[in-house]
Design a protein around this motif. Structure first.
Motif, PDB file in Angstrom:
ATOM      1  N   TYR A 113       5.997  -0.958 -11.100  1.00  0.00           N
ATOM      2  CA  TYR A 113       6.574  -1.729 -10.002  1.00  0.00           C
ATOM      3  C   TYR A 113       5.545  -2.600  -9.293  1.00  0.00           C
ATOM      4  CZ  TYR A 113      10.327   1.593 -10.830  1.00  0.00           C
ATOM      5  OH  TYR A 113      11.311   2.340 -11.426  1.00  0.00           O
ATOM      6  N   PHE A 114       4.475  -1.980  -8.797  1.00  0.00           N
ATOM      7  CA  PHE A 114       3.478  -2.720  -8.011  1.00  0.00           C
ATOM      8  C   PHE A 114       2.070  -2.236  -8.375  1.00  0.00           C
ATOM      9  CE2 PHE A 114       7.393  -2.616  -5.490  1.00  0.00           C
ATOM     10  CZ  PHE A 114       7.592  -3.974  -5.259  1.00  0.00           C
ATOM     11  N   PRO A 115       1.571  -2.638  -9.544  1.00  0.00           N
ATOM     12  CA  PRO A 115       0.240  -2.161  -9.963  1.00  0.00           C
ATOM     13  C   PRO A 115      -0.895  -2.618  -9.058  1.00  0.00           C
ATOM     14  CG  PRO A 115       1.051  -3.905 -11.432  1.00  0.00           C
ATOM     15  CD  PRO A 115       2.196  -3.500 -10.550  1.00  0.00           C
ATOM     16  N   ASP A 116      -0.667  -3.670  -8.278  1.00  0.00           N
ATOM     17  CA  ASP A 116      -1.732  -4.175  -7.399  1.00  0.00           C
ATOM     18  C   ASP A 116      -1.738  -3.523  -6.018  1.00  0.00           C
ATOM     19  OD1 ASP A 116      -2.596  -5.960  -9.369  1.00  0.00           O
ATOM     20  OD2 ASP A 116      -1.174  -7.508  -8.733  1.00  0.00           O
ATOM     21  N   ALA A 117      -0.794  -2.633  -5.772  1.00  0.00           N
ATOM     22  CA  ALA A 117      -0.732  -1.986  -4.455  1.00  0.00           C
ATOM     23  C   ALA A 117      -1.957  -1.103  -4.236  1.00  0.00           C
ATOM     24  CB  ALA A 117       0.542  -1.150  -4.347  1.00  0.00           C
ATOM     25  N   GLU A 118      -2.459  -1.104  -3.020  1.00  0.00           N
ATOM     26  CA  GLU A 118      -3.537  -0.173  -2.663  1.00  0.00           C
ATOM     27  C   GLU A 118      -2.964   1.236  -2.599  1.00  0.00           C
ATOM     28  OE1 GLU A 118      -6.661  -0.837  -2.384  1.00  0.00           O
ATOM     29  OE2 GLU A 118      -6.553  -3.025  -2.459  1.00  0.00           O
ATOM     30  N   PHE A 119      -3.777   2.224  -2.969  1.00  0.00           N
ATOM     31  CA  PHE A 119      -3.303   3.620  -2.954  1.00  0.00           C
ATOM     32  C   PHE A 119      -4.339   4.498  -2.285  1.00  0.00           C
ATOM     33  CE2 PHE A 119      -3.032   7.870  -4.894  1.00  0.00           C
ATOM     34  CZ  PHE A 119      -1.768   8.212  -4.453  1.00  0.00           C
TER      35      PHE A 119
ATOM     36  N   CYS B 252       0.834  -1.196   0.000  1.00  0.00           N
ATOM     37  CA  CYS B 252       0.000   0.000   0.000  1.00  0.00           C
ATOM     38  C   CYS B 252       0.869   1.247   0.000  1.00  0.00           C
ATOM     39  CB  CYS B 252      -0.947   0.014   1.203  1.00  0.00           C
ATOM     40  SG  CYS B 252      -0.114  -0.185   2.808  1.00  0.00           S
ATOM     41  N   ALA B 253       0.288   2.339  -0.504  1.00  0.00           N
ATOM     42  CA  ALA B 253       1.022   3.599  -0.592  1.00  0.00           C
ATOM     43  C   ALA B 253       0.045   4.751  -0.463  1.00  0.00           C
ATOM     44  CB  ALA B 253       1.764   3.683  -1.927  1.00  0.00           C
ATOM     45  N   SER B 254       0.591   5.917  -0.114  1.00  0.00           N
ATOM     46  CA  SER B 254      -0.266   7.090   0.001  1.00  0.00           C
ATOM     47  C   SER B 254       0.464   8.341  -0.457  1.00  0.00           C
ATOM     48  CB  SER B 254      -0.741   7.285   1.453  1.00  0.00           C
ATOM     49  OG  SER B 254       0.343   7.658   2.286  1.00  0.00           O
ATOM     50  N   ASP B 255      -0.312   9.311  -0.921  1.00  0.00           N
ATOM     51  CA  ASP B 255       0.190  10.636  -1.249  1.00  0.00           C
ATOM     52  C   ASP B 255      -1.005  11.543  -1.494  1.00  0.00           C
ATOM     53  OD1 ASP B 255       1.525  12.929  -2.802  1.00  0.00           O
ATOM     54  OD2 ASP B 255       3.229  11.626  -2.356  1.00  0.00           O
TER      55      ASP B 255
ATOM     56  N   GLU C 199      -5.540   9.939   1.440  1.00  0.00           N
ATOM     57  CA  GLU C 199      -5.591  10.421   2.820  1.00  0.00           C
ATOM     58  C   GLU C 199      -4.785   9.493   3.724  1.00  0.00           C
ATOM     59  OE1 GLU C 199      -6.863  13.237   3.545  1.00  0.00           O
ATOM     60  OE2 GLU C 199      -7.896  13.603   1.637  1.00  0.00           O
ATOM     61  N   HIS C 200      -3.939  10.079   4.566  1.00  0.00           N
ATOM     62  CA  HIS C 200      -3.126   9.280   5.479  1.00  0.00           C
ATOM     63  C   HIS C 200      -4.002   8.455   6.421  1.00  0.00           C
ATOM     64  CE1 HIS C 200       0.328   8.178   7.930  1.00  0.00           C
ATOM     65  NE2 HIS C 200      -0.375   8.528   9.004  1.00  0.00           N
ATOM     66  N   GLU C 201      -5.150   9.005   6.798  1.00  0.00           N
ATOM     67  CA  GLU C 201      -6.039   8.296   7.718  1.00  0.00           C
ATOM     68  C   GLU C 201      -6.521   6.966   7.116  1.00  0.00           C
ATOM     69  OE1 GLU C 201      -5.888  12.533   8.742  1.00  0.00           O
ATOM     70  OE2 GLU C 201      -6.252  11.434   6.862  1.00  0.00           O
ATOM     71  N   ASN C 202      -6.715   6.951   5.796  1.00  0.00           N
ATOM     72  CA  ASN C 202      -7.164   5.720   5.148  1.00  0.00           C
ATOM     73  C   ASN C 202      -6.040   4.690   5.074  1.00  0.00           C
ATOM     74  OD1 ASN C 202      -9.776   6.670   4.774  1.00  0.00           O
ATOM     75  ND2 ASN C 202      -9.289   7.595   2.789  1.00  0.00           N
ATOM     76  N   LEU C 203      -4.814   5.164   4.903  1.00  0.00           N
ATOM     77  CA  LEU C 203      -3.661   4.260   4.967  1.00  0.00           C
ATOM     78  C   LEU C 203      -3.557   3.656   6.367  1.00  0.00           C
ATOM     79  CD1 LEU C 203      -0.967   3.182   3.628  1.00  0.00           C
ATOM     80  CD2 LEU C 203       0.138   5.115   4.766  1.00  0.00           C
ATOM     81  N   ASP C 204      -3.725   4.484   7.371  1.00  0.00           N
ATOM     82  CA  ASP C 204      -3.678   4.040   8.769  1.00  0.00           C
ATOM     83  C   ASP C 204      -4.719   2.941   9.002  1.00  0.00           C
ATOM     84  OD1 ASP C 204      -3.501   3.760  11.496  1.00  0.00           O
ATOM     85  OD2 ASP C 204      -4.069   5.813  11.971  1.00  0.00           O
ATOM     86  N   LYS C 205      -5.948   3.181   8.532  1.00  0.00           N
ATOM     87  CA  LYS C 205      -7.030   2.206   8.708  1.00  0.00           C
ATOM     88  C   LYS C 205      -6.699   0.900   7.988  1.00  0.00           C
ATOM     89  CE  LYS C 205     -11.954   1.472   7.825  1.00  0.00           C
ATOM     90  NZ  LYS C 205     -13.194   2.048   7.218  1.00  0.00           N
TER      91      LYS C 205
END
Length: 300
Positions: free
Chosen positions: A43-49, A29-32, A52-58
């Protein structure tokens, strides 16, 4: 190993994605805040993106509860955000790999150290010059020399930037730490690593786009010059069409290390994953030095 990446749209993030892939690991997973993220497909097309940082945290919390926790969080955000993102990673049960500088202010290292002890997790930083072959060769040469030998060194780093730089967070001292931190931290770390601790520090010039001064280290007297101004590029760099010039002159002998940076993030990741990464104690002296340079430059 399972990785998360914060600040995935930034320039340096692609080197981290490549390093994760080339070391045989997975970006989960990644965020920005910036949503143009086509680079991740290479590199990682299946990564979650997540935007919002809060959604990455969740998401990371859900992964942990499902028994598939994130092992490492790679941090490629602006410098002033590093402390909070490091704390987030450690308290989420992951180790952190943070771009330079780990933090801007030395006091933040003490707090992070306490969280490391509390969580049992660690933060590692990217000090890729310690893996550059020309720098490794120089260190070997210095280590083999008589212990009482003292060196005179001239260090120059000119990396040209356009007007955008000064309108971004990088041009804001409070957010980047200024030119000595944002541009010079690797170089100061390298000098201390090879020539020993700082005994004295002088600053002769400190402006938004260039700085210069001198250092007395255990084994060397150093004159240093950092610049974002293309007018400071030497003629040979201009003729070669280069916009960046790195040079160390040791006792009149040039150690040129402008090239050879392409794979150093992958080497950095390999060392971290093998248990040989650089942590808080390795980064400490260069962070303390750059704060001192800001103080002497009248910016603190």
């Amino acid at each position: 190993m399972k990785f998360a990446l914060i600040g995935a749209a930034g320039y340096i993030a692609e080197r981290h994605m490549r390093a994760i892939k080339e070391t045989g690991n997975t970006l989960v997973c990644a965020s920005d805040r910036f949503d143009v993220m086509g680079r991740i497909d290479s590199y990682f097309p299946d990564a979650e993106f997540f935007l919002e940082h809060e959604n990455l945290d969740k998401y990371m919390d859900n992964q942990r509860m499902a028994g598939t926790p994130i092992d490492y969080v790679s941090i490629c955000t602006p410098n002033y955000m590093h402390p909070s993102h490091i704390r987030f990673a450690l308290r989420s049960g992951a180790n952190a790999i943070c771009e330079k500088p780990m933090v801007i202010h030395p006091e933040e290292m003490r707090i992070i150290k306490e969280i490391e002890e509390e969580t049992g997790k660690r933060v590692f930083t990217v000090l890729q010059l310690r893996h550059h072959q020309a720098i490794l060769d120089l260190k070997e040469q210095i280590d083999k020399a008589p212990t009482n030998k003292f060196y005179n060194i001239d260090l120059s780093y000119i990396t040209t930037r356009g007007n955008w730089y000064f309108k971004s967070w990088k041009g804001d001292v409070a957010k980047s730490g200024g030119i000595a931190t944002n541009i010079g931290i690797h170089l100061f770390d390298m000098l201390i690593w090879i020539f020993g601790s700082v005994k004295d520090c002088r600053v002769h010039l400190y402006e938004s786009h260039k700085a210069a001064g001198s250092l007395k280290l255990e084994k060397a007297e150093v004159k240093w010059h950092l610049s974002l101004d293309e007018n400071d590029l030497p003629a040979e760099a201009v003729q070669a069409g280069k916009r960046t010039f790195r040079s160390i002159n040791v006792e009149g002998k040039e150690v040129e290390f402008s090239d050879g940076f392409t794979d150093l993030h992958t080497v950095t990741y390999q060392n971290i994953l093998n248990g040989n990464g650089f942590g808080i104690d390795d980064a400490r002296e260069s962070i303390e030095l750059t704060e001192r340079i800001r103080e002497l430059g009248g910016l603190v």
